[in-house]
Design a protein around this motif. Structure first.
Motif, mmCIF file in Angstrom:
data_model
loop_
_atom_site.group_PDB
_atom_site.id
_atom_site.type_symbol
_atom_site.label_atom_id
_atom_site.label_comp_id
_atom_site.label_asym_id
_atom_site.label_seq_id
_atom_site.Cartn_x
_atom_site.Cartn_y
_atom_site.Cartn_z
ATOM 1 N N VAL A 159 0.836 -1.208 0.000
ATOM 2 C CA VAL A 159 0.000 0.000 0.000
ATOM 3 C C VAL A 159 0.868 1.254 0.000
ATOM 4 C CG1 VAL A 159 -1.643 1.348 1.380
ATOM 5 C CG2 VAL A 159 -2.004 -1.106 1.059
ATOM 6 N N ILE A 160 1.875 1.274 0.842
ATOM 7 C CA ILE A 160 2.650 2.501 1.020
ATOM 8 C C ILE A 160 3.485 2.814 -0.225
ATOM 9 C CG2 ILE A 160 4.804 1.719 2.155
ATOM 10 C CD1 ILE A 160 2.486 4.527 3.334
ATOM 11 N N ASN A 161 3.854 1.772 -0.939
ATOM 12 C CA ASN A 161 4.622 2.018 -2.162
ATOM 13 C C ASN A 161 3.777 2.612 -3.278
ATOM 14 O OD1 ASN A 161 7.472 1.469 -1.840
ATOM 15 N ND2 ASN A 161 6.754 -0.549 -1.183
ATOM 16 N N PHE A 184 8.501 1.878 10.230
ATOM 17 C CA PHE A 184 8.409 0.947 9.097
ATOM 18 C C PHE A 184 8.281 1.745 7.788
ATOM 19 C CE2 PHE A 184 6.099 -1.637 6.059
ATOM 20 C CZ PHE A 184 6.518 -2.939 6.263
ATOM 21 N N ILE A 185 7.385 2.719 7.812
ATOM 22 C CA ILE A 185 7.137 3.496 6.591
ATOM 23 C C ILE A 185 8.339 4.393 6.268
ATOM 24 C CG2 ILE A 185 5.674 5.258 5.508
ATOM 25 C CD1 ILE A 185 3.305 4.098 7.083
ATOM 26 N N ASN A 186 8.875 5.068 7.320
ATOM 27 C CA ASN A 186 10.019 5.970 7.107
ATOM 28 C C ASN A 186 11.217 5.282 6.484
ATOM 29 O OD1 ASN A 186 8.983 8.376 7.873
ATOM 30 N ND2 ASN A 186 9.519 8.131 10.035
ATOM 31 N N GLN A 187 11.362 3.986 6.816
ATOM 32 C CA GLN A 187 12.498 3.251 6.250
ATOM 33 C C GLN A 187 12.290 2.945 4.770
ATOM 34 O OE1 GLN A 187 12.860 -0.156 8.763
ATOM 35 N NE2 GLN A 187 13.656 1.069 10.458
ATOM 36 N N ARG A 188 11.052 3.075 4.309
ATOM 37 C CA ARG A 188 10.766 2.707 2.922
ATOM 38 C C ARG A 188 10.532 3.895 2.005
ATOM 39 N NH1 ARG A 188 9.919 -1.126 6.265
ATOM 40 N NH2 ARG A 188 10.163 -3.292 5.582
ATOM 41 N N VAL A 189 9.767 4.873 2.474
ATOM 42 C CA VAL A 189 9.435 6.022 1.609
ATOM 43 C C VAL A 189 9.497 7.328 2.416
ATOM 44 C CG1 VAL A 189 7.924 4.786 -0.019
ATOM 45 C CG2 VAL A 189 6.952 5.678 2.085
ATOM 46 N N GLN A 190 9.796 8.412 1.730
ATOM 47 C CA GLN A 190 9.695 9.735 2.356
ATOM 48 C C GLN A 190 8.598 10.491 1.625
ATOM 49 O OE1 GLN A 190 13.089 8.589 2.859
ATOM 50 N NE2 GLN A 190 12.259 8.542 4.939
ATOM 51 N N ILE A 191 7.413 10.433 2.173
ATOM 52 C CA ILE A 191 6.274 11.104 1.542
ATOM 53 C C ILE A 191 5.548 11.944 2.597
ATOM 54 C CG2 ILE A 191 5.918 9.484 -0.381
ATOM 55 C CD1 ILE A 191 3.792 8.042 1.279
ATOM 56 N N PRO A 192 4.804 12.975 2.162
ATOM 57 C CA PRO A 192 4.086 13.812 3.123
ATOM 58 C C PRO A 192 3.108 12.980 3.951
ATOM 59 C CG PRO A 192 4.021 14.770 0.925
ATOM 60 C CD PRO A 192 4.595 13.405 0.775
ATOM 61 N N MET A 193 2.997 13.350 5.221
ATOM 62 C CA MET A 193 2.079 12.618 6.103
ATOM 63 C C MET A 193 1.537 13.537 7.186
ATOM 64 S SD MET A 193 3.522 11.958 9.359
ATOM 65 C CE MET A 193 2.804 10.401 9.848
#
Ligand SMILES: Nc1nc2c(ncn2[C@@H]2O[C@H](COP(=O)(O)OP(=O)(O)OP(=O)(O)O)[C@@H](O)[C@H]2O)c(=O)[nH]1
Ligand SMILES: [Mg+2]
Length: 193
Positions: free
Chosen positions: A81-83, A109-118
């Motif tokens: 999903v996050i990708n 978990f998410i920070n290690q994979r993507v840097q997107i606005p949140m």
């Protein structure tokens, strides 16, 4: 047609499925199944793969909403999903301090994979025992006011509240895209000189 892909994440029972059901203009594609493990003590059904909903912003703009499962044994779905997502909201149930560590785990978990606005959406603020936003921020390890994301209170059962939180998230997404295109034009201007 412009499509904004938004992920809704958070622990079990934070309100992800409800959030999407409340705002989606199509019947939500959900994968809720009867909970069988420790989640059953908390709620009857739990998301095992993802939720999908859709919202029209304008004739040219759609929002796709993807909800993750809360249980960490389905974290391979968080990855999928996050990708796909351009931005996300992390829902945190303010009345369940035991879950704050889990929320932190999802963030990492998410920070290690993507840097997107949140942004962070505090749910269940109407429930007994709900913590104050400032204390939750500390519990999530977000001590630096300069860098931590916008925090909103959201009631996933209330369409106006869900819409308001999406506005904040989309503003974050727009300002991040504006920053990116500014630094791109700075780069190209520099290379011209
Ligand atoms: N009072 C109150 N109830 C809420 C709030 N947010 C969600 N709920 C309720 O909490 C319950 C759990 O919500 P779900 O949307 O299933 O939670 P989820 O995050 O999708 O959970 P999983 O799929 O198991 O990870 C539902 O009964 C919601 O109506 C809130 O802010 N206040
Ligand atoms: Mg769910």
């Amino acid at each position: 047609m412009e499509i904004f892909k938004i992920a809704i994440t958070g622990n079990v029972g934070a309100g992800k499925t409800t959030f999407i059901r409340t705002i989606s203009e199509i019947e939500v594609v959900d994968t809720d199944r009867r909970a069988t493990d420790e989640t059953a003590a908390l709620k009857q059904n739990t998301t095992v793969a993802f939720d999908f909903g859709r919202l029209t912003l304008s004739p040219e703009q759609l929002v796709y909403l993807y909800g993750t499962p809360g249980q960490s044994r389905f974290d391979f779905m968080w990855d999928i999903v996050i990708n796909q997502a351009q931005a996300y909201i992390l829902l945190v149930a303010a009345h369940r301090p035991k879950d704050f560590r889990g929320a932190r785990k999802i963030l990492n978990f998410i920070n290690q994979r993507v840097q997107i606005p949140m942004i962070i959406g505090l749910t269940h603020t109407d429930c007994e025992g709900a913590w104050q936003a400032d204390d939750i921020v500390l519990a999530l390890g977000l001590s630096n006011r300069e860098t931590y994301p916008p925090i909103v209170q959201v009631n996933p059962e209330d369409p106006a509240s869900v819409a308001q939180s999406l506005v904040v998230l989309l503003e974050e997404l727009m300002s991040a895209s504006a920053d990116r295109s500014n630094s791109y034009s700075e780069l190209t201007t520099q290379s011209v000189h």
